[in-house]
Structure formats: structure tokens, C-alpha cells
Scaffold this motif. Structure first.
Motif, PDB file in Angstrom:
ATOM      1  N   ILE A 150       0.826  -1.290  -0.104  1.00 19.15           N
ATOM      2  CA  ILE A 150      -0.064   0.016  -0.056  1.00 19.15           C
ATOM      3  C   ILE A 150       0.881   1.383   0.164  1.00 19.15           C
ATOM      4  O   ILE A 150       0.713   2.011  -0.651  1.00 19.15           O
ATOM      5  CB  ILE A 150      -0.952  -0.139   1.233  1.00 19.15           C
ATOM      6  N   LYS A 151       1.824   1.216   0.787  1.00 18.45           N
ATOM      7  CA  LYS A 151       2.856   2.479   1.059  1.00 18.45           C
ATOM      8  C   LYS A 151       3.298   2.520  -0.591  1.00 18.45           C
ATOM      9  O   LYS A 151       3.651   3.803  -1.054  1.00 18.45           O
ATOM     10  CB  LYS A 151       3.856   2.193   2.113  1.00 18.45           C
ATOM     11  N   ARG A 152       3.803   1.442  -1.073  1.00 18.46           N
ATOM     12  CA  ARG A 152       4.759   1.637  -2.236  1.00 18.46           C
ATOM     13  C   ARG A 152       3.861   2.056  -3.468  1.00 18.46           C
ATOM     14  O   ARG A 152       4.426   2.871  -4.159  1.00 18.46           O
ATOM     15  CB  ARG A 152       5.291   0.426  -2.789  1.00 18.46           C
ATOM     16  N   ALA A 153       2.627   1.783  -3.486  1.00 16.45           N
ATOM     17  CA  ALA A 153       1.654   2.338  -4.371  1.00 16.45           C
ATOM     18  C   ALA A 153       1.445   3.690  -4.348  1.00 16.45           C
ATOM     19  O   ALA A 153       1.316   4.248  -5.299  1.00 16.45           O
ATOM     20  CB  ALA A 153       0.321   1.305  -4.219  1.00 16.45           C
ATOM     21  N   ALA A 154       1.250   3.960  -3.083  1.00 16.62           N
ATOM     22  CA  ALA A 154       1.050   5.586  -3.024  1.00 16.62           C
ATOM     23  C   ALA A 154       2.390   6.101  -3.091  1.00 16.62           C
ATOM     24  O   ALA A 154       2.204   7.422  -3.751  1.00 16.62           O
ATOM     25  CB  ALA A 154       0.883   5.536  -1.431  1.00 16.62           C
ATOM     26  N   GLU A 155       3.473   5.712  -3.057  1.00 15.87           N
ATOM     27  CA  GLU A 155       4.675   6.552  -3.400  1.00 15.87           C
ATOM     28  C   GLU A 155       4.797   6.444  -4.800  1.00 15.87           C
ATOM     29  O   GLU A 155       5.302   7.526  -5.482  1.00 15.87           O
ATOM     30  CB  GLU A 155       6.022   5.659  -2.861  1.00 15.87           C
ATOM     31  N   SER A 191       6.170  12.709   1.948  1.00 14.96           N
ATOM     32  CA  SER A 191       6.473  13.136   0.539  1.00 14.96           C
ATOM     33  C   SER A 191       6.862  14.600   0.600  1.00 14.96           C
ATOM     34  O   SER A 191       7.476  15.102  -0.313  1.00 14.96           O
ATOM     35  CB  SER A 191       5.349  12.763  -0.646  1.00 14.96           C
ATOM     36  N   GLY A 192       5.973  15.575   1.230  1.00 10.34           N
ATOM     37  CA  GLY A 192       6.083  16.555   1.399  1.00 10.34           C
ATOM     38  C   GLY A 192       5.296  17.332   0.103  1.00 10.34           C
ATOM     39  O   GLY A 192       5.429  18.645  -0.172  1.00 10.34           O
ATOM     40  N   LYS A 193       4.584  16.745  -0.601  1.00  8.55           N
ATOM     41  CA  LYS A 193       3.990  17.078  -1.860  1.00  8.55           C
ATOM     42  C   LYS A 193       2.456  17.544  -1.648  1.00  8.55           C
ATOM     43  O   LYS A 193       1.879  16.723  -0.658  1.00  8.55           O
ATOM     44  CB  LYS A 193       4.294  16.140  -2.783  1.00  8.55           C
TER      45      LYS A 193
END
Length: 257
Positions: A150-155, A191-193
Motif C-alpha cells: 500500500i505504501k509503495r503504491a502510494a509512493e 513526501s512533502g507534496k
């Protein structure tokens, strides 16, 4: 803590009122759009299949709700790895007037270890949206299941330029969960985005909506939780929100959920 009625109003203003059923007709969508209003406020968007984009825009304009955005779905619901199909569907949706496009990430490919196709689909669909539409990417977190995936997909979505990361299509057994929401929000925060978040599927009550809002506020800050950054994808939720606000739906409205 805010009164529940105020929470309900906040949640309603952040809801994409959704109808993605094979039985949808122009009448279904026209009725849906009428339900976007709630007293002096309204939902953030309505989300419909691409063939109903213009129907929704016309219905909203006719009801004095032109400020309600029209969202649609592409590469839906399977999350195909067919890059050209995903991009073409997205480009057509934008050309047809969609304000927001919710594209399904190729989550099965990620499960199989392929990160590249997902990144390319997000990048290319973002380009297809240009400055005309926002891109929400559905990672199908309930199918990914694993926190690391889930984390990798979001990244990958964030790297590809997604405007929102969305949990689910609403077409699988497990849709939005608090656990997946936490992972996605923490990934966005790290991410800061300026990427938003959308929880979709299975959220049906004001109390459930409140739980998601409070989690988002705890991670991202209270000022972040607005329609520009946070959405619910729902249909039945709106009934309960209106009831909490003292705006009980009519019998006709009830029949359409």
C-alpha cells in the motif's frame, strides 16, 4: 470536538456522490445530481461513468449546482496494464468535460513485482489531464492488503504526479479501511507534496466519516482536511449525513441508494 451535525456538514462537502452501476441510466444520474444539494451546501463532486459526464454536467447546471465537480473513472475497475487504453480513456474523459478522473492503478502488476507500468500509467494519465482535470489514482488498497505494498503504491502515485491517492474502486470485498488510510496519509505527509486523499467504499455513517476525518487531522493537520485535499467516495453515506444535519431525504431519494 465539533458537534456531530458540523462533522456531517464537513463530510458532505468533501464527498464525491457516486453512482457506478451497470444499470445506471440518464435518469439515474439526473436524480443523483439532484441529491448533491443539502440545504445551503452541496457535495464536492458527483462521480459517474464516462458516458454520463455531459448528463451530469447538464443536470448540475439545471439544479444551480455548477460548482459541483464531475468526476469519472478510467481503467476501471480492473486496473489493466494496458497503458494506451488507460491514457486514451483518460484523454477522452477530459475532452468530454470531466473535472476529475479517477484512474485505477495496475495493482496486480505491483503485486507481481512490476512497479514500472504503474508509474508510467500515472505519469501519462496526468499528462492527459493537463490543466483541465485533476487525477485521482485508485490503488485498490484492500486487494494490495500488505502495508508495504500500500505504501509503495502510494509512493509511485505521488512520484507520477497524482493529485489524489484513492483507496478503492468499491468493487472488491475490502475497500477503504482506517489502517490503509493511515498508511496512505503518512506516505503523503512524508513526501512533502501537495497530494490529496480519497477514502472510497464502505463508509456509510457519520460516525465512520468522523473517524476518517479525525485521523486525517491528526496526521496532516486540521487545516488540511478540506475538499481540496480530502474526499469520501460514497453513495449511501450522504443519506446518513443529511439525516445528521436534520435534512432527511425524501422517499424517492431513499430509493435511489
Amino acid at each position: 470536538m465539533l458537534p456531530l451535525e458540523q462533522i456531517a456538514r464537513q463530510a458532505l462537502e468533501m464527498t464525491d456522490l457516486t453512482s457506478l452501476n451497470e444499470t445506471d441510466t440518464e435518469q439515474t444520474i439526473q436524480t443523483l445530481c439532484q441529491q448533491a444539494a443539502a440545504g445551503q451546501t452541496h457535495t464536492a463532486a458527483v462521480c459517474v461513468y464516462p458516458q454520463f459526464i455531459q448528463t451530469a454536467k447538464d443536470a448540475l447546471a439545471g439544479s444551480g449546482l455548477s460548482s459541483v465537480k464531475v468526476a469519472t473513472v478510467t481503467n476501471f475497475p480492473q486496473g489493466s496494464t494496458d497503458l494506451n487504453k488507460a491514457v486514451l480513456e483518460t484523454a477522452h474523459a477530459v475532452s468530454d468535460g470531466a473535472d476529475e478522473v479517477d484512474v485505477v492503478f495496475p495493482y496486480k502488476a505491483l503485486q507481481a513485482g512490476d512497479e514500472s507500468i504503474g508509474l508510467e500509467i500515472v505519469k501519462r494519465c496526468k499528462l492527459a489531464c493537463g490543466n483541465q482535470a485533476q487525477l485521482k489514482v485508485i490503488i485498490e488498497s484492500g486487494e494490495l492488503a500488505d502495508t508495504a505494498l500500500i505504501k509503495r503504491a502510494a509512493e509511485i502515485c505521488i512520484e507520477g504526479g497524482a493529485d489524489f491517492v484513492k483507496t478503492s474502486t468499491g468493487k472488491v470485498p475490502v475497500n477503504a479501511t482506517i489502517e490503509a488510510t493511515r498508511v496512505i496519509l503518512e506516505t503523503i505527509k512524508a513526501s512533502g507534496k501537495p497530494v490529496g486523499f480519497k477514502a472510497a467504499g464502505g463508509i456509510r455513517t457519520t460516525a465512520q466519516a468522523q473517524e476518517y476525518i479525525q485521523l486525517a487531522q491528526a496526521i496532516m493537520g486540521e487545516g488540511w482536511v478540506t475538499p481540496d485535499h480530502f474526499r469520501f467516495g460514497a453513495s449511501g453515506l450522504v443519506n446518513d449525513l443529511k439525516n445528521t444535519m436534520g435534512l432527511a431525504p425524501t422517499e424517492q431519494q431513499k430509493s435511489n441508494y
